[in-house]
Design a protein around this motif. Structure first.
Motif, mmCIF file in Angstrom:
data_model
loop_
_atom_site.group_PDB
_atom_site.id
_atom_site.type_symbol
_atom_site.label_atom_id
_atom_site.label_comp_id
_atom_site.label_asym_id
_atom_site.label_seq_id
_atom_site.Cartn_x
_atom_site.Cartn_y
_atom_site.Cartn_z
ATOM 1 N N GLN A 129 0.797 -1.318 0.362
ATOM 2 C CA GLN A 129 -0.248 -0.237 0.212
ATOM 3 C C GLN A 129 1.193 1.356 -0.528
ATOM 4 O OE1 GLN A 129 -2.076 -1.200 3.675
ATOM 5 N NE2 GLN A 129 -4.011 -1.634 2.563
ATOM 6 N N SER A 130 1.869 0.974 0.300
ATOM 7 C CA SER A 130 2.791 2.187 0.136
ATOM 8 C C SER A 130 3.869 2.576 -0.562
ATOM 9 C CB SER A 130 4.071 2.198 1.481
ATOM 10 O OG SER A 130 4.609 0.683 1.042
ATOM 11 N N LEU A 131 3.555 1.756 -2.091
ATOM 12 C CA LEU A 131 3.878 2.324 -2.740
ATOM 13 C C LEU A 131 3.259 3.399 -4.106
ATOM 14 C CD1 LEU A 131 5.062 -1.585 -3.353
ATOM 15 C CD2 LEU A 131 7.021 0.719 -3.643
ATOM 16 N N GLY A 132 3.964 4.154 -4.688
ATOM 17 C CA GLY A 132 3.388 4.704 -5.182
ATOM 18 C C GLY A 132 2.826 4.794 -6.453
ATOM 19 N N LEU A 133 4.304 3.360 -6.850
ATOM 20 C CA LEU A 133 3.703 3.438 -8.626
ATOM 21 C C LEU A 133 2.320 1.850 -8.689
ATOM 22 C CD1 LEU A 133 6.765 0.842 -9.340
ATOM 23 C CD2 LEU A 133 6.604 2.804 -10.587
ATOM 24 N N LEU A 134 1.376 2.199 -7.751
ATOM 25 C CA LEU A 134 0.608 1.223 -7.473
ATOM 26 C C LEU A 134 -0.929 2.832 -7.849
ATOM 27 C CD1 LEU A 134 0.491 -1.677 -4.882
ATOM 28 C CD2 LEU A 134 0.014 -0.885 -7.275
ATOM 29 N N ARG A 135 -0.599 3.668 -7.728
ATOM 30 C CA ARG A 135 -1.126 5.329 -8.176
ATOM 31 C C ARG A 135 -0.566 5.641 -9.538
ATOM 32 N NH1 ARG A 135 0.826 6.403 -2.858
ATOM 33 N NH2 ARG A 135 1.720 7.524 -3.388
ATOM 34 N N PHE A 136 -2.610 5.716 -9.775
ATOM 35 C CA PHE A 136 -2.098 6.433 -11.472
ATOM 36 C C PHE A 136 -2.497 8.154 -11.160
ATOM 37 C CE2 PHE A 136 -2.641 2.232 -12.216
ATOM 38 C CZ PHE A 136 -2.530 1.853 -13.854
ATOM 39 N N PRO A 137 -2.551 8.725 -11.749
ATOM 40 C CA PRO A 137 -2.170 10.172 -11.368
ATOM 41 C C PRO A 137 -3.766 10.426 -11.341
ATOM 42 C CG PRO A 137 -0.871 10.184 -13.645
ATOM 43 C CD PRO A 137 -1.169 9.037 -12.706
ATOM 44 N N GLY A 138 -3.930 11.463 -10.146
ATOM 45 C CA GLY A 138 -4.855 12.268 -10.329
ATOM 46 C C GLY A 138 -6.074 10.828 -8.984
ATOM 47 N N ASP A 139 -4.889 9.708 -8.712
ATOM 48 C CA ASP A 139 -5.919 8.998 -7.878
ATOM 49 C C ASP A 139 -4.996 9.213 -6.157
ATOM 50 O OD1 ASP A 139 -6.447 7.294 -9.318
ATOM 51 O OD2 ASP A 139 -4.962 5.542 -9.080
ATOM 52 N N ALA A 140 -6.554 9.116 -5.341
ATOM 53 C CA ALA A 140 -5.587 9.348 -4.189
ATOM 54 C C ALA A 140 -4.674 8.455 -3.632
ATOM 55 C CB ALA A 140 -7.171 9.536 -3.352
ATOM 56 N N PRO A 141 -3.645 8.382 -2.739
ATOM 57 C CA PRO A 141 -2.856 7.549 -2.647
ATOM 58 C C PRO A 141 -3.936 6.165 -1.772
ATOM 59 C CG PRO A 141 -2.211 9.981 -1.083
ATOM 60 C CD PRO A 141 -4.026 9.653 -2.308
ATOM 61 N N LEU A 142 -3.068 4.846 -1.259
ATOM 62 C CA LEU A 142 -3.889 4.281 -0.816
ATOM 63 C C LEU A 142 -3.945 4.286 1.053
ATOM 64 C CD1 LEU A 142 -3.194 1.003 -2.423
ATOM 65 C CD2 LEU A 142 -4.767 1.698 -2.417
ATOM 66 N N MET A 143 -4.744 3.933 1.748
ATOM 67 C CA MET A 143 -4.363 4.410 3.482
ATOM 68 C C MET A 143 -3.862 2.756 3.422
ATOM 69 S SD MET A 143 -7.726 4.412 5.954
ATOM 70 C CE MET A 143 -8.159 5.692 5.183
ATOM 71 N N VAL A 144 -2.876 3.407 4.323
ATOM 72 C CA VAL A 144 -1.680 2.136 4.058
ATOM 73 C C VAL A 144 -2.141 1.534 5.925
ATOM 74 C CG1 VAL A 144 0.769 1.933 5.212
ATOM 75 C CG2 VAL A 144 -0.460 3.661 3.618
ATOM 76 N N ASP A 145 -3.367 0.925 6.203
ATOM 77 C CA ASP A 145 -3.581 0.544 6.766
ATOM 78 C C ASP A 145 -2.903 -0.829 6.811
ATOM 79 O OD1 ASP A 145 -5.536 -0.735 4.988
ATOM 80 O OD2 ASP A 145 -6.597 -0.068 5.517
ATOM 81 N N GLY A 146 -2.752 -1.629 6.614
ATOM 82 C CA GLY A 146 -2.314 -3.830 6.296
ATOM 83 C C GLY A 146 -3.346 -4.119 5.866
ATOM 84 N N SER A 147 -4.467 -3.608 5.539
ATOM 85 C CA SER A 147 -5.660 -4.313 5.205
ATOM 86 C C SER A 147 -5.565 -4.541 3.672
ATOM 87 C CB SER A 147 -7.270 -3.893 6.146
ATOM 88 O OG SER A 147 -8.089 -5.235 5.593
ATOM 89 N N PHE A 148 -5.662 -6.183 3.005
ATOM 90 C CA PHE A 148 -5.842 -5.771 1.622
ATOM 91 C C PHE A 148 -7.361 -6.242 1.008
ATOM 92 C CE2 PHE A 148 -2.938 -7.458 -1.881
ATOM 93 C CZ PHE A 148 -3.620 -7.168 -2.686
ATOM 94 N N GLY A 149 -7.727 -4.858 0.968
ATOM 95 C CA GLY A 149 -9.604 -5.177 0.861
ATOM 96 C C GLY A 149 -9.901 -5.036 -0.695
ATOM 97 N N PRO A 150 -10.841 -4.510 -1.669
ATOM 98 C CA PRO A 150 -10.866 -4.298 -2.581
ATOM 99 C C PRO A 150 -10.407 -3.269 -3.643
ATOM 100 C CG PRO A 150 -12.821 -4.921 -1.735
ATOM 101 C CD PRO A 150 -12.004 -4.671 -0.578
#
Length: 275
Positions: free
Chosen positions: A86-107
């Motif tokens: 979740q902490s990896l910026g490569l998973l975010r496309f431009p305009g996407d909000a950062p993933l919440m780094v909560d340690g829970s792999f959800g949808p």
């Protein structure tokens, strides 16, 4: 190496993926503070991982060490290995909000992983396994994959790979389906350029040998490959339409805009690029 383009991280490296490495090391029981600084404590944890596998204890995280640190995560997984994803910026496309780094792999995390996998030609299963991790931690200049079974519906590079193989002498149809015949043609080509690491996936060691520098006046299947990536008429003739498309692409993504499609232009045409 051909299908897992791991980068190399080491002490004093300034890299945005260091927090992810630290989360992975925490998942293996090393009580690190996730501060993004690859200092002595992080290096010591890496050396401990290396020692447990009988590797040279140099504290450098490279192709042999990365697989010992990564953990497959998927929907339902929890903990620091998920935070590493979740902490990896490569998973975010431009305009996407950062993933919440909560340690829970959800949808939401799964959707980001799937989008990343599709953009690089990986198996789109939504799981962060070793191959996906290798691209999340990839070296600069890495190439995407074209895997056997891929079609133009899920990987826009399939036609280009087939035309490039034809340009190297393969007798296959450029039909947009990278099936068994394309895979066999790739393996035959690989045997002409190296002595090991063969397979049916177009990867890091293949693209640089498949591409060819083309420009106005060039003809043939290498030009068709280029045209398929530019979404222009595929006629195998590098004429004004292709020249204009190449220059326009280069002006935005691969300067100078000289109309010559060399390695930098080819690479930027195959990797995901976002304005």
């Amino acid at each position: 190496m051909n299908i897992e383009p791991w980068a190399t991280l080491q002490q004093n490296t300034t890299d945005p993926r260091v927090p992810s490495l630290q989360y992975l090391l925490r998942a293996h029981g090393h009580p690190l503070t996730v501060d993004g600084v690859f200092g002595p404590l992080t290096a010591a944890a890496v050396k401990s991982v290396q020692a447990s596998a009988g590797l040279v204890q140099d504290g450098v995280v490279g192709p042999l060490t990365w697989p010992l640190t990564v953990v497959q995560t998927q929907v339902g997984s929890t903990g620091d290995a998920v935070r590493a994803v979740q902490s990896l910026g490569l998973l975010r496309f431009p305009g996407d909000a950062p993933l919440m780094v909560d340690g829970s792999f959800g949808p939401e995390t799964e959707d980001h992983v799937r989008n990343f996998q599709m953009s690089w030609g990986l198996t789109t299963d939504g799981r962060a396994g070793e191959q996906t991790w290798s691209f999340l931690m990839m070296a600069p200049g890495s190439w995407p994959l074209v895997m056997q079974g891929a079609t133009t519906d899920d990987n826009w590079r399939v036609l280009a790979a087939q035309y490039l193989l034809r340009a190297r002498g393969a007798s296959i149809a450029a039909d947009g389906v990278f099936g068994p015949m394309s895979g066999a043609a790739l393996e035959a080509f690989q045997h002409t350029i190296r002595s090991s690491d063969f397979g049916t996936t177009v990867g890091q060691l293949d693209w640089p040998h498949l591409i060819a520098t083309v420009h106005t006046g060039s003809t043939g299947d290498s030009v068709r490959a280029l045209q398929s990536l530019l979404s222009v008429t595929i006629d195998g003739i590098f004429g004004p339409e292709t020249d204009t498309a190449v220059r326009q692409f280069q002006a935005s993504f691969a300067p100078p805009a000289d109309g010559i499609a060399g390695p930098v232009t080819w690479h930027n045409l195959t990797v995901p690029i976002f304005e």
